[in-house]
Design an enzyme around this catalytic site. Structure first.
Site, short mmCIF file in Angstrom:
data_model
loop_
_atom_site.label_atom_id
_atom_site.label_comp_id
_atom_site.label_asym_id
_atom_site.label_seq_id
_atom_site.Cartn_x
_atom_site.Cartn_y
_atom_site.Cartn_z
N PRO A 174 0.82 -1.21 0.00
CA PRO A 174 0.00 0.00 0.00
C PRO A 174 0.86 1.26 0.00
CG PRO A 174 -0.13 -1.14 2.12
CD PRO A 174 0.67 -2.00 1.21
N CYS A 175 0.25 2.39 -0.35
CA CYS A 175 1.01 3.63 -0.52
C CYS A 175 1.66 4.06 0.79
CB CYS A 175 0.12 4.73 -1.07
SG CYS A 175 -0.95 5.50 0.15
N LEU A 176 2.66 4.90 0.69
CA LEU A 176 3.40 5.34 1.86
C LEU A 176 2.53 6.09 2.85
CD1 LEU A 176 6.66 6.60 0.08
CD2 LEU A 176 6.34 4.43 1.31
N SER A 178 -0.28 5.36 3.90
CA SER A 178 -0.99 4.42 4.78
C SER A 178 -0.21 4.13 6.05
CB SER A 178 -1.28 3.11 4.04
OG SER A 178 -0.08 2.40 3.79
#
Length: 273
Positions: A174-176, A178
């Site tokens: 997941p993206c940073l 998150s």
């Protein structure tokens, strides 16, 4: 291989398709199946680029697209300009995906003569309550062929292996953003700290991890099998050094291991769900 007709049948009336693409296993399988059904020259991979995308993930996405044979179109997104995104509520992913799909509609659809845009939501994702990005996809009429065909994560990975995709066993990434607790601001500085710390820890031999940003503290989530060596010298000291070099003062290894939805699920389900 699992029957994929439920996915490819959904491309029957599409001339040109754009796939919102991250290089993860879901969007990669969707891209590969679309390329097989329509032809590589009738499909493009659309990669959203911003501070929340790690450079390593960006490079990996390009490698997977090259393997499939589909061109990548990068779209620079500006979710950081949205106050609601920076505020980092439980709906942060909605604002991020809304920005992405808005940019795709404004900058890509007409320029590349696309008839439709799809993204890699699978059937497991569709059942989770912590996926507000799905609301943005629905609002922009983005297709979700994997979920509509009933393919869960296990089925998607099985297809990826059968297609010999290089990301078939890639851990979820997941993206940073998150990694930042809800209701604390998302800033480029925090994202850079997280990215640097995770890069260094991967170099130490931890391919699957999360570095959660708690101010001066980096809370490190690792799979259970990696916990013993993470707290044993010499790696224990190397982990601490890597985290401090990224700008944190303290390193904490979370005994609970890797936790998907660690920040969002308690807000949407309640702490005892």
């Amino acid at each position: 291989m699992i029957d994929t007709a439920g996915v490819t049948d959904r491309f029957a009336h599409i001339g040109r398709l754009g796939v919102a693409f991250s290089g993860g296993v879901d969007s990669s399988v969707l891209l590969a199946l679309a390329a097989r059904a329509l032809g590589v020259d009738r499909v493009i991979a659309i990669l959203g680029v911003s501070a929340s995308l790690a450079a390593e993930e960006r490079a990996a996405a390009h490698r997977v697209a090259r393997h499939i044979g589909v061109a990548v179109v990068e779209v620079v997104t500006h979710e950081q300009d949205r106050a609601a995104y920076r505020a980092n509520g439980a709906d942060r992913c909605f604002h991020c995906k809304d920005e992405l799909f808005t940019r795709i509609a404004d900058e890509v659809v007409i320029a590349h003569r696309l008839d439709a845009v799809a993204y890699g939501e699978n059937a497991d994702d569709a059942r989770r309550p912590d996926r507000p990005g799905a609301r943005a996809a629905a609002a922009h009429r983005v297709l979700r062929p994997l979920a509509d065909a009933g393919l869960d994560k296990a089925a998607v990975r099985s297809i990826a292996r059968a297609l010999e995709l290089p990301c078939a066993d890639k851990p979820a990434a997941p993206c940073l953003a998150s990694r930042i607790p809800h209701f604390t601001d998302v800033t480029p500085e925090k994202l850079r700290q997280i990215e640097r710390a995770e890069e260094e820890l991967r170099r130490l031999g931890f391919p699957e991890l999360r570095v959660r940003h708690h101010g001066e503290i980096a809370r490190i989530e690792l799979p259970s099998k990696d916990l013993p060596r993470a707290v044993t010298d010499p790696l224990r000291g190397a982990i601490r050094d890597a985290v401090m070099a990224a700008g944190f003062r303290f390193a904490a290894v979370d005994l609970a291991g890797v936790q998907s939805g660690a920040f969002t699920l308690p807000l949407v389900q309640g702490p005892h769900a």
